[in-house]
Design a protein around this motif. Structure first.
Motif, PDB file in Angstrom:
ATOM      1  N   THR A  27      48.849  50.784  34.426  1.00 38.86           N
ATOM      2  CA  THR A  27      48.879  49.449  34.786  1.00 38.86           C
ATOM      3  C   THR A  27      49.287  49.189  36.241  1.00 38.86           C
ATOM      4  OG1 THR A  27      50.985  49.065  33.711  1.00 38.86           O
ATOM      5  CG2 THR A  27      49.038  48.906  32.426  1.00 38.86           C
ATOM      6  N   ARG A  28      48.876  48.363  36.926  1.00 36.23           N
ATOM      7  CA  ARG A  28      49.378  47.826  38.262  1.00 36.23           C
ATOM      8  C   ARG A  28      49.457  46.174  38.333  1.00 36.23           C
ATOM      9  NH1 ARG A  28      45.697  47.763  43.321  1.00 36.23           N
ATOM     10  NH2 ARG A  28      46.355  45.975  43.488  1.00 36.23           N
ATOM     11  N   ARG A  62      40.578  34.376  32.931  1.00 33.49           N
ATOM     12  CA  ARG A  62      41.198  35.675  33.295  1.00 33.49           C
ATOM     13  C   ARG A  62      41.361  35.983  34.691  1.00 33.49           C
ATOM     14  NH1 ARG A  62      36.751  37.268  29.882  1.00 33.49           N
ATOM     15  NH2 ARG A  62      35.745  38.291  31.410  1.00 33.49           N
ATOM     16  N   LEU A  63      40.524  35.556  35.457  1.00 35.77           N
ATOM     17  CA  LEU A  63      40.812  35.694  36.881  1.00 35.77           C
ATOM     18  C   LEU A  63      41.722  34.748  37.499  1.00 35.77           C
ATOM     19  CD1 LEU A  63      37.043  35.354  38.266  1.00 35.77           C
ATOM     20  CD2 LEU A  63      38.584  37.428  38.645  1.00 35.77           C
ATOM     21  N   GLU A  64      41.931  33.642  36.920  1.00 37.74           N
ATOM     22  CA  GLU A  64      42.853  32.631  37.411  1.00 37.74           C
ATOM     23  C   GLU A  64      44.548  33.308  36.988  1.00 37.74           C
ATOM     24  OE1 GLU A  64      40.565  28.570  37.645  1.00 37.74           O
ATOM     25  OE2 GLU A  64      42.089  28.694  36.095  1.00 37.74           O
ATOM     26  N   THR A  68      42.411  39.967  34.659  1.00 37.46           N
ATOM     27  CA  THR A  68      41.342  40.863  35.134  1.00 37.46           C
ATOM     28  C   THR A  68      41.138  40.912  36.424  1.00 37.46           C
ATOM     29  OG1 THR A  68      39.025  41.239  34.700  1.00 37.46           O
ATOM     30  CG2 THR A  68      39.608  39.025  35.160  1.00 37.46           C
ATOM     31  N   PRO A  69      40.950  42.065  37.099  1.00 38.72           N
ATOM     32  CA  PRO A  69      40.766  42.027  38.853  1.00 38.72           C
ATOM     33  C   PRO A  69      39.601  41.385  39.253  1.00 38.72           C
ATOM     34  CG  PRO A  69      40.174  44.290  37.697  1.00 38.72           C
ATOM     35  CD  PRO A  69      40.824  43.405  36.793  1.00 38.72           C
ATOM     36  N   ASN A  71      36.624  41.130  42.203  1.00 39.42           N
ATOM     37  CA  ASN A  71      35.943  41.992  43.021  1.00 39.42           C
ATOM     38  C   ASN A  71      35.353  41.293  44.145  1.00 39.42           C
ATOM     39  OD1 ASN A  71      33.235  40.883  42.228  1.00 39.42           O
ATOM     40  ND2 ASN A  71      33.376  42.339  40.509  1.00 39.42           N
ATOM     41  N   GLN A  72      34.651  41.941  45.233  1.00 37.99           N
ATOM     42  CA  GLN A  72      34.138  41.262  46.334  1.00 37.99           C
ATOM     43  C   GLN A  72      33.262  40.306  45.948  1.00 37.99           C
ATOM     44  OE1 GLN A  72      35.576  41.801  49.412  1.00 37.99           O
ATOM     45  NE2 GLN A  72      34.052  40.477  50.409  1.00 37.99           N
ATOM     46  N   ASP A  73      32.196  40.939  44.952  1.00 40.81           N
ATOM     47  CA  ASP A  73      31.316  39.778  44.637  1.00 40.81           C
ATOM     48  C   ASP A  73      31.756  38.537  44.198  1.00 40.81           C
ATOM     49  OD1 ASP A  73      29.248  41.721  45.364  1.00 40.81           O
ATOM     50  OD2 ASP A  73      29.101  42.409  43.291  1.00 40.81           O
ATOM     51  N   ASP A  74      32.468  38.593  43.236  1.00 42.81           N
ATOM     52  CA  ASP A  74      33.276  37.431  42.677  1.00 42.81           C
ATOM     53  C   ASP A  74      33.755  36.509  43.888  1.00 42.81           C
ATOM     54  OD1 ASP A  74      32.581  38.460  40.350  1.00 42.81           O
ATOM     55  OD2 ASP A  74      34.579  39.101  39.731  1.00 42.81           O
ATOM     56  N   LEU A  75      34.662  37.129  44.877  1.00 43.79           N
ATOM     57  CA  LEU A  75      35.224  36.399  45.782  1.00 43.79           C
ATOM     58  C   LEU A  75      34.217  35.949  46.557  1.00 43.79           C
ATOM     59  CD1 LEU A  75      38.107  38.804  46.956  1.00 43.79           C
ATOM     60  CD2 LEU A  75      38.334  36.974  45.662  1.00 43.79           C
ATOM     61  N   GLU A  76      33.080  36.348  46.934  1.00 42.04           N
ATOM     62  CA  GLU A  76      32.100  35.712  47.779  1.00 42.04           C
ATOM     63  C   GLU A  76      31.270  34.669  47.186  1.00 42.04           C
ATOM     64  OE1 GLU A  76      29.451  38.879  49.175  1.00 42.04           O
ATOM     65  OE2 GLU A  76      31.065  39.749  50.377  1.00 42.04           O
TER      66      GLU A  76
END
Length: 159
Positions: A27-28, A62-64, A68-69, A71-76
């Motif tokens: 876990t990180r 989960r993102l907020e 859950t991590p 990713n670049q697609d989600d950010l864009e």
């Protein structure tokens, strides 16, 4: 959950399967991001964001919450709908000046390889140095900014 490993015996030319205990993923701790703040600025509730982004409400939650991590697609995708850049979602809340001198300084220090752990110290030292320069400028007498006189020279300069 039990995982299986397949081995191949060269001598007898057959495959064997053996059960392995699952290894826990390390876990990180995730860094802070501003996904929720940007979403709330544009879409006051998650249901509006669900419709605009085409994601499930649980994914947004989960993102907020950092469960859950991203990713670049989600950010864009999110940045396009929120009217910001993908970098804004992870570096600054809405309303902060993206080009503040401190942000530019931190970015330059990171680009030159300053370790993230030493970044605060480096910024503090530079601010202290710049503060000393500001004091010196206030203490120095003002420079003469008057226009030069337009009269001809009495004689030509020597060569």
């Amino acid at each position: 959950m039990i995982m299986h490993a397949m081995t191949f015996c060269i001598g007898c030319r057959r495959s064997t399967f053996s059960a392995m205990a699952p290894r826990p993923k390390p876990t990180r701790e995730r860094g802070r991001h501003f996904f929720r703040a940007w979403r709330e600025k544009v879409f006051p509730n998650q249901l509006d964001a669900v419709e605009a982004l085409g994601w499930s409400q649980s994914k947004i939650s989960r993102l907020e919450n950092g469960d859950t991590p991203y990713n670049q697609d989600d950010l864009e995708v999110a940045a396009e709908k929120f009217g910001c850049t993908p970098a804004d979602l992870i570096t600054r809340p809405p309303g902060d000046a993206g080009n503040s001198p401190e942000i530019q300084l931190r970015s330059a220090l990171i680009a030159f390889g300053v370790d993230a752990g030493d970044l605060g110290k480096a910024v503090g030292m530079i601010k202290g140095f710049l503060g000393d320069l500001d004091e010196q400028q206030r203490e120095s007498p003002p420079r003469d900014l008057s226009e030069p006189a337009n009269r001809p020279r009495e004689r030509a300069p020597s060569r």
